[in-house]
Design an enzyme around this catalytic site. Structure first.
Site, mmCIF file in Angstrom:
data_model
loop_
_atom_site.group_PDB
_atom_site.id
_atom_site.type_symbol
_atom_site.label_atom_id
_atom_site.label_comp_id
_atom_site.label_asym_id
_atom_site.label_seq_id
_atom_site.Cartn_x
_atom_site.Cartn_y
_atom_site.Cartn_z
ATOM 1 N N ARG A 238 -9.883 -3.505 -0.171
ATOM 2 C CA ARG A 238 -8.324 -2.840 1.033
ATOM 3 C C ARG A 238 -7.400 -4.109 1.110
ATOM 4 O O ARG A 238 -7.245 -4.911 0.252
ATOM 5 C CB ARG A 238 -9.737 -3.317 2.177
ATOM 6 N N GLU A 267 -0.523 4.192 3.877
ATOM 7 C CA GLU A 267 -0.945 5.745 3.140
ATOM 8 C C GLU A 267 -0.761 6.819 3.941
ATOM 9 O O GLU A 267 -1.549 6.739 4.634
ATOM 10 C CB GLU A 267 -2.867 4.664 2.295
ATOM 11 N N HIS A 286 -4.940 5.479 -4.310
ATOM 12 C CA HIS A 286 -6.126 4.921 -3.272
ATOM 13 C C HIS A 286 -7.160 6.458 -4.263
ATOM 14 O O HIS A 286 -8.056 7.007 -2.809
ATOM 15 C CB HIS A 286 -6.320 5.497 -2.259
#
Length: 319
Positions: A238, A267, A286
């Site tokens: 994270r 994001e 990601h």
């Protein structure tokens, strides 16, 4: 009349093809969105006429303010069995059922090593030089064998990362607030006496912790200053665990050799975000859980969740 189901963040446009939706398509009309909605207003407008929403992991927050703007919403399906960005109390109050799916069969262990190896051997730099006619060999690779891999976190994912490090002949150490000597010995790694010692004594550091009050900002400017100038940092967990501004400063100043990052504070990253142009950074958008088998699991289970909800017996309830 069929219910309407929205699938969010289907960037690769695979959601309706990678799993079999036929058990529900006679009762549910499925629409997938391949773009990310930039704010709550855009999201609320797009989802206002949908009864079901399928979202991947924690990419899209569902706070009370958004849920209140979705009067038709009756079922929210999120991949995985843990989600910190859904307001469960607000969902219950509004009569929204929230369901999860089985956890990933391929957690981001492989991507962790792709980033670590890419950094160690300058893969992107050398690849771009070969393709563009640039200099032949411009980097000197960092060895793994005999070097120390420091793991922040030794849960399911951290333990698997450790096994690969041991296979490379690395010395592996680990630390977290609750890590015990027994757990470290079970995995076959050293228990670091402190976070500071782990950071200062490691050649590669990889983050594998859940985000919470105790881990938010766990690696800040002071911690980054402990790393060797030849050390590399990898974060596939994270973004908020590593202070982004402090990391950018360390990369620009050359205080560490490089970083491999798969998670970001915002994001998708805006086009002008400083992480897009930071030196010594190997970045991926990601991708930790983005694999064919995981997507088949997630979307297949989402269909099961929808089918069970329609039958009046919802499964994998969250919250």
């Amino acid at each position: 009349m069929r219910l309407r189901c929205a699938v969010l963040d289907d960037y690769q446009r695979v959601a309706t093809g990678i799993a079999d939706w036929s058990p529900v398509t006679d009762r549910v009309e499925v629409t997938s969105f391949d773009g990310h909605f930039v704010d709550e207003d855009a999201l609320a407008a797009a989802l206002a006429e949908f009864d079901i929403v399928v979202t991947l992991r924690e990419r899209v927050p569902f706070p009370a303010s958004l849920l209140a703007r979705l009067p038709r919403l009756k079922l929210l399906v999120a991949s995985g069995m843990r989600n910190s960005v859904i307001d469960y109390a607000a969902a219950r109050a509004q009569g929204v059922t929230v369901c999860g799916t089985p956890s990933s069969s391929t957690p981001p262990v492989e991507l962790t090593w792709a980033l670590l190896l890419g950094l160690a051997r300058g893969i992107v730099t050398e690849h771009e030089a070969v393709r563009s006619g640039g200099p032949w060999q411009s980097t000197v690779g960092a060895d793994l064998h005999g070097r120390r891999l420091g793991l922040l976190g030794l849960g399911k994912i951290g333990a698997r990362v450790a096994q690969v490090g041991l296979a490379f002949g690395m010395r592996v150490g680990a630390w977290s607030q609750n890590l015990t000597k027994e757990r470290a010995e079970e995995v076959g790694v050293e228990l670091a006496p402190s976070k500071e010692e782990l950071l200062a004594g490691s050649d590669f550091v990889s983050v594998h912790l859940a985000l919470g009050d105790r881990t938010r900002g766990l690696v800040g400017a002071e911690e980054l200053a402990l790393l060797k100038p030849t050390a590399f940092l990898v974060n596939t967990s994270r973004s908020a665990i590593v202070d982004q501004e402090a990391l950018l400063a360390a990369l620009h100043a050359g205080r560490i050799a490089g970083a491999g990052i798969d998670v970001f504070d915002v994001e998708p990253l805006p086009a002008d975000h400083p992480m897009r142009s930071a030196p010594r950074l190997l970045a991926t958008p990601h991708l930790g859980y983005v694999s064919r088998s995981n997507y088949a699991t997630y979307y297949g289970a989402a269909v099961e969740d929808i089918e069970a909800y329609l039958a009046g017996s919802p499964v994998r309830l969250l919250g």
